[in-house]
Design an enzyme around this catalytic site. Structure first.
Site, PDB file in Angstrom:
ATOM      1  N   HIS A 109       0.879  -1.274  -0.101  1.00  0.00           N
ATOM      2  CA  HIS A 109       0.061  -0.184   0.093  1.00  0.00           C
ATOM      3  C   HIS A 109       0.671   1.212   0.225  1.00  0.00           C
ATOM      4  CE1 HIS A 109       0.590   0.917   4.169  1.00  0.00           C
ATOM      5  NE2 HIS A 109       0.565  -0.422   4.560  1.00  0.00           N
ATOM      6  N   GLU A 120      -5.338   0.975   2.325  1.00  0.00           N
ATOM      7  CA  GLU A 120      -5.094  -0.173   3.315  1.00  0.00           C
ATOM      8  C   GLU A 120      -5.252   0.442   4.733  1.00  0.00           C
ATOM      9  OE1 GLU A 120      -2.848  -3.107   5.810  1.00  0.00           O
ATOM     10  OE2 GLU A 120      -2.573  -1.000   5.642  1.00  0.00           O
ATOM     11  N   GLU A 121      -4.753   1.512   4.876  1.00  0.00           N
ATOM     12  CA  GLU A 121      -4.721   2.234   6.428  1.00  0.00           C
ATOM     13  C   GLU A 121      -6.180   2.577   6.635  1.00  0.00           C
ATOM     14  OE1 GLU A 121      -2.325   1.471   8.133  1.00  0.00           O
ATOM     15  OE2 GLU A 121      -0.531   1.397   7.171  1.00  0.00           O
ATOM     16  N   ASP A 168      -0.433   4.033   0.712  1.00  0.00           N
ATOM     17  CA  ASP A 168      -0.910   5.280   1.736  1.00  0.00           C
ATOM     18  C   ASP A 168      -0.510   5.051   3.132  1.00  0.00           C
ATOM     19  OD1 ASP A 168      -2.332   2.635   1.919  1.00  0.00           O
ATOM     20  OD2 ASP A 168      -4.028   3.476   2.898  1.00  0.00           O
ATOM     21  N   ASP A 208       5.979   1.596   6.853  1.00  0.00           N
ATOM     22  CA  ASP A 208       4.917   0.984   6.519  1.00  0.00           C
ATOM     23  C   ASP A 208       4.137   1.790   5.392  1.00  0.00           C
ATOM     24  OD1 ASP A 208       2.591  -0.063   6.626  1.00  0.00           O
ATOM     25  OD2 ASP A 208       1.769   0.480   8.688  1.00  0.00           O
ATOM     26  N   HIS A 254       3.386   3.718  12.396  1.00  0.00           N
ATOM     27  CA  HIS A 254       2.277   4.525  12.900  1.00  0.00           C
ATOM     28  C   HIS A 254       2.709   5.506  13.945  1.00  0.00           C
ATOM     29  CE1 HIS A 254      -1.226   1.729  11.306  1.00  0.00           C
ATOM     30  NE2 HIS A 254      -0.022   1.833  10.605  1.00  0.00           N
ATOM     31  N   GLU A 265       4.482  -5.899   4.156  1.00  0.00           N
ATOM     32  CA  GLU A 265       4.294  -5.223   5.608  1.00  0.00           C
ATOM     33  C   GLU A 265       5.378  -5.259   6.463  1.00  0.00           C
ATOM     34  OE1 GLU A 265       1.850  -3.178   6.690  1.00  0.00           O
ATOM     35  OE2 GLU A 265       0.557  -3.666   5.018  1.00  0.00           O
TER      36      GLU A 265
HETATM   37 ZN   LIG Z   1       1.079  -1.281   6.154  1.00  0.00          ZN
END
Ligand SMILES: [Zn+2]
Length: 396
Positions: A79, A147-148, A81, A112, A368, A176
């Site tokens: 991903h 995805e997020e 995003d 990520d 994150h 990931e």
């Molecule tokens: Zn991820």
């Protein structure tokens, strides 16, 4: 015979930095997919934007890029995003400035998972530069911008579209950040399921001085919470840790000091292993709730306002794909990855319905978080792992 039109290898570090500079906070594309498309097309990838819209959800941009049309089909999924930066003032560097410092590349998405996308792109480019575009198989990148977020207009719909036109994938690796403490120490071969339940508990509102005339909804809820968390849901299974349940909010909104509330709302989330489906688990938890409620007597009621299942648990039996990737990690990074099912959900939960899938990528420690980062050497090592995977997968 290597194709002379293949351009020089794209450096994974420079590509990661370019992608981090794109502010692609879900659902914004932020230029990330455009940049990736401009990098992949000259290598020979046929790039196809698969953008989807659905009423009530954000429009999402996705990119599917494939080289080769026959033979075995290896897919890298990921991903572009990223999650929001959160408290900007806590960052010591700009979250989208992609600065290099002390051997780390800083920025939102460095771990990520823009670093992994860049690593795979470099790996594919090197592989094609050596083997030529007619290497007898197919490589694709399936990159979603959702995805997020709710993950409605991304991987699910891309896979459906591919299946609809008869395009099959034989094996898939998701990039990931599965490494735990040091690069290569963990890959994911399954994930727990996730279910969120919204409850309303109703009793009878009343004056706090007259407890015989009221039925306090908060007290009722506290008995229900106790019934849900006192006993573990299970003890775990062969491949999974125990299922867990966490209350995430309790809302009363009562400002008065002399009123006992008659209504309270609450929400909990469960991460459940392969001993359950979302249906069997819900039935089990509902049983606990109803018994606790009944044990209090009175006429208190429970309403289940919303039950949202964002994924069932799944597990990929170790086999050729896990052996291939674990072997590449071992040979390139001199570490034996643990095959794990811990952590949150990922889009692998959708892909597993189509082909064997596992997840392997960078160290996820800062994902994150504020000051997200990846070690520069890790991104380079990941590129070599992915390249080794491609070499062995398409061994002549
Ligand atoms: Zn991820």
């Amino acid at each position: 015979m290597p194709d002379t039109l293949v351009p020089a290898v794209t450096d994974a570090i420079e590509l990661t930095r370019a992608l981090v500079r794109c502010e692609s906070v879900t659902p914004r594309e932020g230029g990330a997919l455009q940049h990736l498309e401009r990098t992949l097309a000259p290598i020979g990838f046929r790039c196809e934007r698969m953008d989807f819209a659905q009423a009530g959800t954000d429009d999402v941009a996705n990119l599917y890029a494939r080289i080769g049309s026959g033979g075995k089909h290896f897919c890298f999924a990921g991903h572009s995003d990223v999650v929001p930066v959160g408290d900007l003032s806590s960052w010591t560097i700009g979250p989208f400035s992609a600065e290099l410092s002390n051997g780390y590349l800083f920025g939102r998405g460095a771990a990520d998972m823009k670093g992994a996308i860049a690593a795979f792109t470099e790996a594919a480019q090197r592989f094609i530069a050596r083997r030529g575009r007619d290497f007898g198989g197919s490589i694709s990148l399936l990159i979603t911008g959702d995805e997020e977020g709710p993950a409605v207009n991304g991987t699910v719909k891309m896979l459906k579209r591919l299946a609809g036109r008869g395009e099959t994938i034989d094996d898939c690796v998701v990039g990931e950040p599965t490494s735990s403490r040091r690069f290569g120490d963990m890959m994911k071969i399954g994930r727990r399921g996730s279910m969120t339940v919204d409850l309303t508990v109703r009793g009878i509102q009343g004056h706090v001085g007259y407890p015989e005339r009221l039925d306090n909804a908060v007290h009722r809820l506290s008995a229900i919470i106790e019934a849900l968390v006192r006993e573990p849901i299970d003890k775990g299974s062969t491949h999974f840790q125990p299922s867990s349940l966490q209350f995430t909010t309790v809302d009363v909104g009562n400002k008065a000091t002399n009123i006992a509330p008659g209504v309270v709302k609450a929400r909990f989330n469960t991460r459940f292993n392969d001993l359950w489906t979302s249906k069997t688990l819900f039935t089990h938890l509902q049983g606990r709730i109803e018994r606790a409620n009944a044990a209090l007597g009175g006429n208190g009621t429970i309403e289940y306002d919303n039950v949202e299942v964002s994924g069932e648990s799944f597990y990929t039996q170790p086999g050729p794909l896990t052996d291939l990737v674990a072997g590449a990690v071992r040979d390139v990074a001199a570490i034996e990855p643990e095959l794990s099912t811990t952590g949150g959900t990922s889009d692998a939960r959708f892909i597993r319905a189509y082909c064997p899938v596992l997840e392997f990528g960078l160290v996820g420690e800062t994902m994150h978080k504020v000051d997200e980062k990846s070690a520069v050497t890790d991104i380079r090592t990941l590129a070599r792992v992915y390249e080794t995977v491609l070499d062995r997968y398409f061994a002549a």
